[in-house]
Scaffold this motif. Structure first.
Motif, PDB file in Angstrom:
ATOM      1  N   VAL A   1       1.041  -1.412  -0.127  1.00 29.69           N
ATOM      2  CA  VAL A   1       0.162  -0.012   0.312  1.00 29.69           C
ATOM      3  C   VAL A   1       0.844   1.353   0.125  1.00 29.69           C
ATOM      4  CG1 VAL A   1      -2.016   0.857   0.672  1.00 29.69           C
ATOM      5  CG2 VAL A   1      -1.970  -1.361   1.086  1.00 29.69           C
TER       6      VAL A   1
ATOM      7  N   LEU B   1      -3.733   5.982  -8.305  1.00 29.09           N
ATOM      8  CA  LEU B   1      -5.053   6.933  -8.082  1.00 29.09           C
ATOM      9  C   LEU B   1      -5.591   7.988  -8.856  1.00 29.09           C
ATOM     10  CD1 LEU B   1      -6.182   6.809  -4.377  1.00 29.09           C
ATOM     11  CD2 LEU B   1      -6.373   4.814  -5.762  1.00 29.09           C
ATOM     12  N   ALA B   2      -4.751   8.525  -9.120  1.00 29.05           N
ATOM     13  CA  ALA B   2      -4.266   9.653  -9.997  1.00 29.05           C
ATOM     14  C   ALA B   2      -4.729   9.133 -11.600  1.00 29.05           C
ATOM     15  CB  ALA B   2      -3.742  10.753  -9.229  1.00 29.05           C
TER      16      ALA B   2
ATOM     17  N   MET C   1      -9.015  -4.584  -3.186  1.00 32.56           N
ATOM     18  CA  MET C   1      -8.151  -4.868  -1.675  1.00 32.56           C
ATOM     19  C   MET C   1      -8.911  -5.453  -1.464  1.00 32.56           C
ATOM     20  SD  MET C   1      -5.249  -3.273  -1.160  1.00 32.56           S
ATOM     21  CE  MET C   1      -4.035  -1.440  -1.404  1.00 32.56           C
ATOM     22  N   ALA C   2     -10.708  -5.604  -0.647  1.00 37.35           N
ATOM     23  CA  ALA C   2     -11.092  -6.572  -0.401  1.00 37.35           C
ATOM     24  C   ALA C   2     -11.091  -7.654  -1.011  1.00 37.35           C
ATOM     25  CB  ALA C   2     -12.454  -6.060  -0.700  1.00 37.35           C
TER      26      ALA C   2
ATOM     27  N   ALA D   1     -13.190  11.118 -10.206  1.00 43.93           N
ATOM     28  CA  ALA D   1     -12.363  10.217  -8.344  1.00 43.93           C
ATOM     29  C   ALA D   1     -12.795   9.016  -7.979  1.00 43.93           C
ATOM     30  CB  ALA D   1     -11.865  11.785  -7.804  1.00 43.93           C
ATOM     31  N   PRO D   2     -14.143   8.996  -7.511  1.00 45.75           N
ATOM     32  CA  PRO D   2     -15.034   8.556  -6.751  1.00 45.75           C
ATOM     33  C   PRO D   2     -14.615   6.922  -7.144  1.00 45.75           C
ATOM     34  CG  PRO D   2     -16.491  10.145  -7.328  1.00 45.75           C
ATOM     35  CD  PRO D   2     -15.284  10.120  -7.955  1.00 45.75           C
TER      36      PRO D   2
ATOM     37  N   THR E   1       0.209   5.248  -3.462  1.00 48.19           N
ATOM     38  CA  THR E   1      -1.187   5.263  -3.594  1.00 48.19           C
ATOM     39  C   THR E   1      -1.237   6.620  -4.383  1.00 48.19           C
ATOM     40  OG1 THR E   1      -1.656   6.355  -1.113  1.00 48.19           O
ATOM     41  CG2 THR E   1      -2.704   4.038  -1.844  1.00 48.19           C
ATOM     42  N   CYS E   2      -0.937   8.008  -4.181  1.00 52.04           N
ATOM     43  CA  CYS E   2      -1.330   8.788  -5.099  1.00 52.04           C
ATOM     44  C   CYS E   2      -1.096   9.056  -6.088  1.00 52.04           C
ATOM     45  CB  CYS E   2      -0.528   9.915  -4.978  1.00 52.04           C
ATOM     46  SG  CYS E   2      -0.197  10.405  -2.881  1.00 52.04           S
TER      47      CYS E   2
ATOM     48  N   LEU F   1     -10.179   0.944  -6.315  1.00 51.10           N
ATOM     49  CA  LEU F   1      -8.829   0.250  -5.159  1.00 51.10           C
ATOM     50  C   LEU F   1      -9.626  -0.406  -3.483  1.00 51.10           C
ATOM     51  CD1 LEU F   1      -6.228  -0.227  -4.885  1.00 51.10           C
ATOM     52  CD2 LEU F   1      -5.784   2.066  -3.520  1.00 51.10           C
ATOM     53  N   SER F   2     -10.695  -0.300  -3.736  1.00 49.45           N
ATOM     54  CA  SER F   2     -11.445  -0.892  -1.942  1.00 49.45           C
ATOM     55  C   SER F   2     -11.980  -2.475  -2.791  1.00 49.45           C
ATOM     56  CB  SER F   2     -12.570   0.133  -1.731  1.00 49.45           C
ATOM     57  OG  SER F   2     -13.386   0.154  -3.158  1.00 49.45           O
ATOM     58  N   MET F   3     -12.390  -2.328  -3.958  1.00 58.50           N
ATOM     59  CA  MET F   3     -12.855  -3.768  -4.226  1.00 58.50           C
ATOM     60  C   MET F   3     -11.326  -5.162  -4.167  1.00 58.50           C
ATOM     61  SD  MET F   3     -15.696  -3.800  -3.988  1.00 58.50           S
ATOM     62  CE  MET F   3     -16.696  -2.058  -3.669  1.00 58.50           C
TER      63      MET F   3
ATOM     64  N   ALA G   1     -11.923   5.619  -8.782  1.00 58.49           N
ATOM     65  CA  ALA G   1     -10.799   5.728  -8.219  1.00 58.49           C
ATOM     66  C   ALA G   1     -10.444   5.015  -7.137  1.00 58.49           C
ATOM     67  CB  ALA G   1     -10.068   6.337  -8.922  1.00 58.49           C
ATOM     68  N   PHE G   2     -11.490   5.141  -5.857  1.00 60.76           N
ATOM     69  CA  PHE G   2     -11.364   4.682  -4.891  1.00 60.76           C
ATOM     70  C   PHE G   2     -12.018   3.183  -4.734  1.00 60.76           C
ATOM     71  CE2 PHE G   2     -10.846   9.529  -3.398  1.00 60.76           C
ATOM     72  CZ  PHE G   2     -10.065   9.422  -2.681  1.00 60.76           C
ATOM     73  N   LEU G   3     -13.012   2.797  -5.355  1.00 63.75           N
ATOM     74  CA  LEU G   3     -14.314   2.606  -5.171  1.00 63.75           C
ATOM     75  C   LEU G   3     -13.208   1.265  -5.867  1.00 63.75           C
ATOM     76  CD1 LEU G   3     -16.707   1.637  -4.528  1.00 63.75           C
ATOM     77  CD2 LEU G   3     -17.760   2.060  -7.191  1.00 63.75           C
TER      78      LEU G   3
END
Lengths: 192, 229
Positions: free
Chosen positions: B22, B29-30, B187-188, B176-177, B25-26, B183-185, B179-181
């Motif tokens: 991890v 994601l960008a 990781m999960a 932007a959202p 991340t910047c 990565l979270s999926m 990217a977070f979504l």
């Protein structure tokens, strides 16, 4: 550009964490407790304001007149690293209470990409000294807002909710960030 | 050869910089909005990582311990400026779409982390392979992110239409959202797989478990401070 517009743009519309993706590492790492988040937010605000002023002066009076434009990345990172060290020593001597509050967050900041990112953006947007100060304070307050909101949500999340096992820790934090980023998209309508 | 394979496997999978450690991340994601951007960012980071690992490994006996972090940053910043100029000259389109994230390779935690954790303890060849492995691992992670974001966000891959014509692209995935979504999926999913294999739960991704110092370079700085006092 109007000063107020610069401020709102930096703080809300192009939020440094949630839409420009700068400073994500500390945003995820230091948002476990609200107190820590507030300390980190204040330290970033302080350093960002000073670093962007410092790097603006270096750029305008040292690099640009001598045609050394291409050295700006190297010069800015050195300005930031030196400044963080200096601020740390100064605060330690001048105000031990403030050092107690901010001290441990300061070394984290020299590798925080938000500070370098905003310094570079200031030069790219060709802002004046005052404009770049406003831009960086706005961005820093945007960071402050995002990290404190995140910490508040996570404190609640840990206490009351029943998170599926595989989502615990980082994934649920990222899901929270998704929802926050989505709501910050709503600010896009503020500026045309 | 054995060393090469071992370093590659380590960088790509065992210690993948984004999905396992991890870090960085910047930029991940960008710039993972499309496959092209992902490849451009991944390869330019890899180039910087290999060069800086080689140089730092060469200089490891000459850099005094106390000022090693600033020295590493200067070395890295030098290579990043070079890459910046090369990209401006040869790939102007990519240069424009990556924008400010190219100079920001300087503060990419992976590069400083590898300098500190590997290159200053190991020989030149080993450090070179390590840099290559880590860089390609980062590129792989970016490509995985970029694959999902471009496929669902624009319906294309490398700019070629993939999804059937009735598919309406979910614009949010590019923004932007998304990217977070994504990565979270991912990781999960990785956590889910680990849990299924029966590893104890302490092993799953939990930035909170390690708190402030979860990021390698930061940890290093902390230890420094304590040493100095």
């Amino acid at each position: 550009m109007n000063i107020l517009l610069i401020f709102i743009n930096a703080m809300l519309v192009n939020n440094v964490v949630l839409s420009r993706f700068l400073g994500i590492c500390s945003f995820l790492g230091v948002s476990k407790k609200k107190d820590a988040a507030i300390g980190m937010g204040l330290a970033v605000t302080f350093v960002m304001a000073m670093a962007s002023t410092g790097s603006w002066l270096v750029y305008k009076f040292l690099l640009e007149p001598n045609g050394l434009d291409y050295l700006k990345t190297v010069a800015f990172i050195l300005v930031i690293a030196a400044l963080v060290q200096f601020v740390e020593m100064f605060i330690k001597k001048a105000s031990p209470t403030l050092y107690e509050a901010l001290g441990i967050y300061l070394p984290l900041i020299s590798t925080n990409c938000a500070v370098l990112g905003i310094a570079l953006l200031n030069v790219q947007m060709e802002l004046s000294l005052f404009g770049s100060l406003v831009n960086s304070v706005g961005a820093a307050l945007g960071y402050f807002l995002a990290i404190v909101l995140m910490a508040s949500i996570r404190e609640k999340l840990d206490r009351v909710s029943n998170i599926p096992k595989s989502f615990q820790g980082l994934p649920i934090t990222l899901v929270t960030a998704t929802l926050m980023a989505m709501s910050f998209l709503g600010f896009q309508g503020l500026l045309k | 050869m054995k060393l090469f394979l071992e370093r590659m496997k380590n960088g790509l999978f065992t210690e993948n910089p984004l999905f396992v450690q991890v870090l960085a991340t910047c930029p991940a994601l960008a710039v993972s909005t499309s496959m092209i951007n992902a490849i451009g960012m991944g390869l330019s980071s890899t180039a910087v990582l290999v060069c800086s690992n080689i140089l730092i490994s060469m200089l490891r006996k000459f850099i005094p311990d106390k000022i090693r972090i600033p020295s590493y940053i200067v070395v890295i910043a030098g290579f990043v400026s070079a890459i910046d100029m090369i990209m401006e000259a040869f790939t102007p389109d990519l240069y424009v779409s990556l924008g400010i994230y190219i100079p920001l390779i300087v503060v990419n935690c992976v590069i400083l982390g590898r300098a500190e954790a590997y290159a200053n303890k190991n020989g030149i060849v080993a450090s070179m392979w390590d840099g290559l492995g880590m860089g390609l691992g980062f590129t792989l992670a970016l490509l995985v992110l970029g694959f999902f974001r471009e496929l669902f966000g624009a319906g294309t891959l490398f700019g070629i239409q993939i999804m059937p014509s009735f598919y309406v692209p979910a614009n949010m995935m590019i923004l932007a959202p998304g990217a977070f979504l994504t990565l979270s999926m991912i990781m999960a999913f990785l956590n889910y797989r680990k849990l299924k294999q029966g590893n104890s739960s302490t092993d799953i991704h939990d930035v909170t478990a390690v708190g402030v110092g979860f990021d390698n370079p930061y940890n290093v700085k902390y230890q420094n401070r304590e040493d100095a006092e």
